[in-house]
Design a protein around this motif. Structure first.
Motif, PDB file in Angstrom:
ATOM      1  N   GLU A 287       0.833  -1.213   0.000  1.00  0.00           N
ATOM      2  CA  GLU A 287       0.000   0.000   0.000  1.00  0.00           C
ATOM      3  C   GLU A 287       0.862   1.255   0.000  1.00  0.00           C
ATOM      4  OE1 GLU A 287      -3.451   2.136   2.754  1.00  0.00           O
ATOM      5  OE2 GLU A 287      -2.802   0.086   3.175  1.00  0.00           O
ATOM      6  N   SER A 288       1.960   1.241   0.768  1.00  0.00           N
ATOM      7  CA  SER A 288       2.850   2.399   0.828  1.00  0.00           C
ATOM      8  C   SER A 288       3.464   2.691  -0.535  1.00  0.00           C
ATOM      9  CB  SER A 288       3.960   2.142   1.858  1.00  0.00           C
ATOM     10  OG  SER A 288       3.415   1.998   3.151  1.00  0.00           O
ATOM     11  N   LEU A 289       3.832   1.648  -1.256  1.00  0.00           N
ATOM     12  CA  LEU A 289       4.401   1.837  -2.590  1.00  0.00           C
ATOM     13  C   LEU A 289       3.369   2.406  -3.554  1.00  0.00           C
ATOM     14  CD1 LEU A 289       6.513  -1.435  -2.895  1.00  0.00           C
ATOM     15  CD2 LEU A 289       7.382   0.886  -2.681  1.00  0.00           C
ATOM     16  N   GLU A 290       2.133   1.945  -3.442  1.00  0.00           N
ATOM     17  CA  GLU A 290       1.068   2.470  -4.306  1.00  0.00           C
ATOM     18  C   GLU A 290       0.819   3.950  -4.024  1.00  0.00           C
ATOM     19  OE1 GLU A 290      -0.483   1.383  -6.800  1.00  0.00           O
ATOM     20  OE2 GLU A 290       0.274  -0.667  -6.843  1.00  0.00           O
ATOM     21  N   VAL A 291       0.876   4.321  -2.755  1.00  0.00           N
ATOM     22  CA  VAL A 291       0.701   5.732  -2.394  1.00  0.00           C
ATOM     23  C   VAL A 291       1.824   6.571  -3.006  1.00  0.00           C
ATOM     24  CG1 VAL A 291       0.741   7.378  -0.479  1.00  0.00           C
ATOM     25  CG2 VAL A 291      -0.585   5.267  -0.277  1.00  0.00           C
ATOM     26  N   ALA A 292       3.065   6.037  -2.951  1.00  0.00           N
ATOM     27  CA  ALA A 292       4.202   6.756  -3.533  1.00  0.00           C
ATOM     28  C   ALA A 292       4.010   6.946  -5.033  1.00  0.00           C
ATOM     29  CB  ALA A 292       5.489   5.978  -3.261  1.00  0.00           C
ATOM     30  N   VAL A 293       3.493   5.919  -5.697  1.00  0.00           N
ATOM     31  CA  VAL A 293       3.231   6.010  -7.142  1.00  0.00           C
ATOM     32  C   VAL A 293       2.210   7.108  -7.424  1.00  0.00           C
ATOM     33  CG1 VAL A 293       2.149   4.824  -9.086  1.00  0.00           C
ATOM     34  CG2 VAL A 293       3.844   3.638  -7.690  1.00  0.00           C
ATOM     35  N   GLN A 294       1.146   7.154  -6.655  1.00  0.00           N
ATOM     36  CA  GLN A 294       0.104   8.154  -6.862  1.00  0.00           C
ATOM     37  C   GLN A 294       0.635   9.567  -6.647  1.00  0.00           C
ATOM     38  OE1 GLN A 294      -3.271   7.103  -4.440  1.00  0.00           O
ATOM     39  NE2 GLN A 294      -3.365   5.015  -5.253  1.00  0.00           N
ATOM     40  N   CYS A 295       1.501   9.719  -5.657  1.00  0.00           N
ATOM     41  CA  CYS A 295       2.083  11.046  -5.387  1.00  0.00           C
ATOM     42  C   CYS A 295       2.936  11.505  -6.560  1.00  0.00           C
ATOM     43  CB  CYS A 295       2.919  10.999  -4.114  1.00  0.00           C
ATOM     44  SG  CYS A 295       1.958  10.824  -2.598  1.00  0.00           S
ATOM     45  N   LEU A 296       3.760  10.612  -7.084  1.00  0.00           N
ATOM     46  CA  LEU A 296       4.614  10.967  -8.219  1.00  0.00           C
ATOM     47  C   LEU A 296       3.784  11.310  -9.455  1.00  0.00           C
ATOM     48  CD1 LEU A 296       7.453   8.303  -7.845  1.00  0.00           C
ATOM     49  CD2 LEU A 296       7.670  10.766  -7.515  1.00  0.00           C
ATOM     50  N   GLU A 297       2.751  10.526  -9.697  1.00  0.00           N
ATOM     51  CA  GLU A 297       1.891  10.788 -10.856  1.00  0.00           C
ATOM     52  C   GLU A 297       1.197  12.140 -10.734  1.00  0.00           C
ATOM     53  OE1 GLU A 297       0.593   6.256 -12.222  1.00  0.00           O
ATOM     54  OE2 GLU A 297      -0.669   7.365 -10.805  1.00  0.00           O
ATOM     55  N   THR A 298       0.810  12.495  -9.501  1.00  0.00           N
ATOM     56  CA  THR A 298       0.114  13.769  -9.291  1.00  0.00           C
ATOM     57  C   THR A 298       1.055  14.949  -9.452  1.00  0.00           C
ATOM     58  OG1 THR A 298      -1.434  12.704  -7.764  1.00  0.00           O
ATOM     59  CG2 THR A 298      -1.251  15.110  -7.653  1.00  0.00           C
ATOM     60  N   VAL A 299       2.228  14.856  -8.825  1.00  0.00           N
ATOM     61  CA  VAL A 299       3.176  15.969  -8.843  1.00  0.00           C
ATOM     62  C   VAL A 299       3.698  16.229 -10.250  1.00  0.00           C
ATOM     63  CG1 VAL A 299       5.447  16.747  -8.050  1.00  0.00           C
ATOM     64  CG2 VAL A 299       3.851  15.685  -6.435  1.00  0.00           C
ATOM     65  N   PHE A 300       4.032  15.162 -10.981  1.00  0.00           N
ATOM     66  CA  PHE A 300       4.642  15.331 -12.302  1.00  0.00           C
ATOM     67  C   PHE A 300       3.631  15.203 -13.451  1.00  0.00           C
ATOM     68  CE2 PHE A 300       8.206  14.268  -9.584  1.00  0.00           C
ATOM     69  CZ  PHE A 300       9.200  15.129 -10.025  1.00  0.00           C
ATOM     70  N   LYS A 301       2.339  15.073 -13.055  1.00  0.00           N
ATOM     71  CA  LYS A 301       1.265  15.015 -14.057  1.00  0.00           C
ATOM     72  C   LYS A 301       1.541  13.926 -15.093  1.00  0.00           C
ATOM     73  CE  LYS A 301      -0.099  19.871 -13.576  1.00  0.00           C
ATOM     74  NZ  LYS A 301       0.740  20.134 -12.394  1.00  0.00           N
ATOM     75  N   ILE A 302       1.802  12.737 -14.594  1.00  0.00           N
ATOM     76  CA  ILE A 302       2.069  11.577 -15.443  1.00  0.00           C
ATOM     77  C   ILE A 302       0.931  10.582 -15.281  1.00  0.00           C
ATOM     78  CG2 ILE A 302       3.599   9.594 -15.795  1.00  0.00           C
ATOM     79  CD1 ILE A 302       5.917  11.334 -14.997  1.00  0.00           C
ATOM     80  N   GLY A 303       0.421  10.095 -16.412  1.00  0.00           N
ATOM     81  CA  GLY A 303      -0.675   9.140 -16.362  1.00  0.00           C
ATOM     82  C   GLY A 303      -0.525   8.065 -17.418  1.00  0.00           C
ATOM     83  N   PRO A 304      -1.537   7.231 -17.578  1.00  0.00           N
ATOM     84  CA  PRO A 304      -1.478   6.143 -18.560  1.00  0.00           C
ATOM     85  C   PRO A 304      -1.231   6.627 -19.983  1.00  0.00           C
ATOM     86  CG  PRO A 304      -3.323   5.851 -17.050  1.00  0.00           C
ATOM     87  CD  PRO A 304      -2.787   7.210 -16.791  1.00  0.00           C
ATOM     88  N   GLU A 305      -1.641   7.855 -20.271  1.00  0.00           N
ATOM     89  CA  GLU A 305      -1.465   8.369 -21.639  1.00  0.00           C
ATOM     90  C   GLU A 305      -0.003   8.697 -21.952  1.00  0.00           C
ATOM     91  OE1 GLU A 305      -2.209  11.795 -18.827  1.00  0.00           O
ATOM     92  OE2 GLU A 305      -3.053   9.787 -19.198  1.00  0.00           O
ATOM     93  N   ASP A 306       0.872   8.618 -20.942  1.00  0.00           N
ATOM     94  CA  ASP A 306       2.287   8.943 -21.150  1.00  0.00           C
ATOM     95  C   ASP A 306       3.134   7.693 -21.371  1.00  0.00           C
ATOM     96  OD1 ASP A 306       2.155  11.832 -20.752  1.00  0.00           O
ATOM     97  OD2 ASP A 306       1.681  11.348 -18.671  1.00  0.00           O
ATOM     98  N   ALA A 307       2.528   6.665 -21.959  1.00  0.00           N
ATOM     99  CA  ALA A 307       3.246   5.414 -22.199  1.00  0.00           C
ATOM    100  C   ALA A 307       4.442   5.618 -23.130  1.00  0.00           C
ATOM    101  CB  ALA A 307       2.304   4.374 -22.788  1.00  0.00           C
ATOM    102  N   HIS A 308       4.452   6.718 -23.889  1.00  0.00           N
ATOM    103  CA  HIS A 308       5.576   6.971 -24.791  1.00  0.00           C
ATOM    104  C   HIS A 308       6.873   7.233 -24.013  1.00  0.00           C
ATOM    105  CE1 HIS A 308       4.061  10.965 -23.670  1.00  0.00           C
ATOM    106  NE2 HIS A 308       5.287  11.415 -23.928  1.00  0.00           N
ATOM    107  N   LEU A 309       6.737   7.502 -22.704  1.00  0.00           N
ATOM    108  CA  LEU A 309       7.924   7.742 -21.883  1.00  0.00           C
ATOM    109  C   LEU A 309       8.617   6.445 -21.490  1.00  0.00           C
ATOM    110  CD1 LEU A 309       6.532  10.516 -19.494  1.00  0.00           C
ATOM    111  CD2 LEU A 309       8.095  10.833 -21.426  1.00  0.00           C
TER     112      LEU A 309
END
Length: 307
Positions: free
Chosen positions: A30-52
């Motif tokens: 759960e802690s790792l999932e929370v970290a993932v969500q924080c990074l996605e929110t801060v850097f505005k990264i989502g599923p549509e950024d698969a090109h990265l």
């Protein structure tokens, strides 16, 4: 900015993979999932950024994002004089003697002094971990084991002692993992095989019905002289005596009741659980002490040799 986002995307993917590992607890996942969500929110990264996404390792992506990082000079370990090395070894030997004498506080002090003289010796951290475990400080013991492993990744004894520390905290899943790593490095070690088997059995065990959901077995406590002495002292408390009397009255049966009004063994267990729960409500510190006491005795085993 694109190189940074690519790096963050790689980190997110790495964390997401780690969160799905079977050897992690649900809290860790759960802690790792929370970290993932924080990074996605801060850097505005989502599923549509698969090109990265990239087939390169996380280290390679990091090197490309920060090319100067490869030019940094490695941190050199401070030089240790022969005199300090000799003194540290003597302190370690003294600590080993104290361990055999069950003087764990003195052993802890010796190992700590040895570490101060030679902070890059894995044996000193590993031996200090054993002293911490014997004193019931398993979490600090684990940190010392991790430090020893960071110095020498092939040090099987550090994995073994980390397993015993996890077992002392009733974290049998982590203990099993540590014992398995110890066995991978030392295939013929009978102690590791025995402890691994015990941890696997503990993991499968159903909690005792007398534990009342507290996380420890009341039966094992009744065989402990320190607990019996403490319980006898506790029973002299008038408030406890009054509470015990009320508990016995509630558990009493009708005309067919047996000695003390308890009709059968299940009534006795129920009465004991009720009494224990009331003790927990009035003195939670006592219950925590009992938990720590039991954990400090877990996997204590026989005296072991120290390096």
């Amino acid at each position: 900015m694109s190189s940074i986002k690519r790096l963050v995307y790689a980190v997110i993917q790495f964390l997401r993979e780690q969160s799905q590992r079977d050897d992690y607890t649900s809290d860790e996942q759960e802690s790792l999932e929370v970290a993932v969500q924080c990074l996605e929110t801060v850097f505005k990264i989502g599923p549509e950024d698969a090109h990265l996404a990239t087939s390169k390792s996380l280290e390679e992506v990091f090197s490309q994002a920060h090319p100067m990082s490869n030019e940094l000079s490695p941190v050199e370990s401070p030089s240790i004089s022969p005199a300090d090395t000799e003194k540290a070894e003597k302190l370690k030997d003294e600590g080993n003697i104290f361990m055999k004498e069950l003087n764990y506080e003195a052993a802890l002090d010796c190992y700590t002094q040895a570490i101060e003289l030679d902070p890059n010796n894995a044996v000193y951290y590993c031996n200090r971990a054993a002293a911490y475990s014997q004193l019931g400080n398993h979490s600090t013991a684990i940190k010392d084991c991790e430090k020893a492993i960071s110095i020498d990744g092939t040090y099987s004894k550090a994995y073994g002692r980390m397993g015993r520390a996890f077992a002392g905290m009733n974290k049998y899943k982590e203990a099993i993992s540590s014992y398995q790593k110890a066995l991978d490095l030392d295939h013929e070690n009978e102690s590791y095989k025995s402890y691994l088997k015990i941890a696997e059995q503990k993991l499968k065990q159903v909690p005792s019905p007398t534990s009342a959901g507290w996380g420890f077995d009341m039966a094992s406590l009744m065989n402990n002289p320190a607990f019996v002495s403490m319980a006898a002292s506790l029973m002299q408390d008038p408030q406890i005596q009054h509470m015990m009397s009320g508990m016995m009255s509630n558990a009493a049966g009708g005309p067919a009741a047996g000695v003390g009004g308890l009709t059968d063994l299940s009534s006795l267990i129920q009465a004991g659980q009720q009494f224990a729960q009331q003790i927990q409500q009035q003195n939670p510190e006592l219950i925590q002490q009992l938990r720590n006491h039991v954990r400090s005795r877990s996997f204590s085993g026989s005296a072991e040799e120290h390096s």
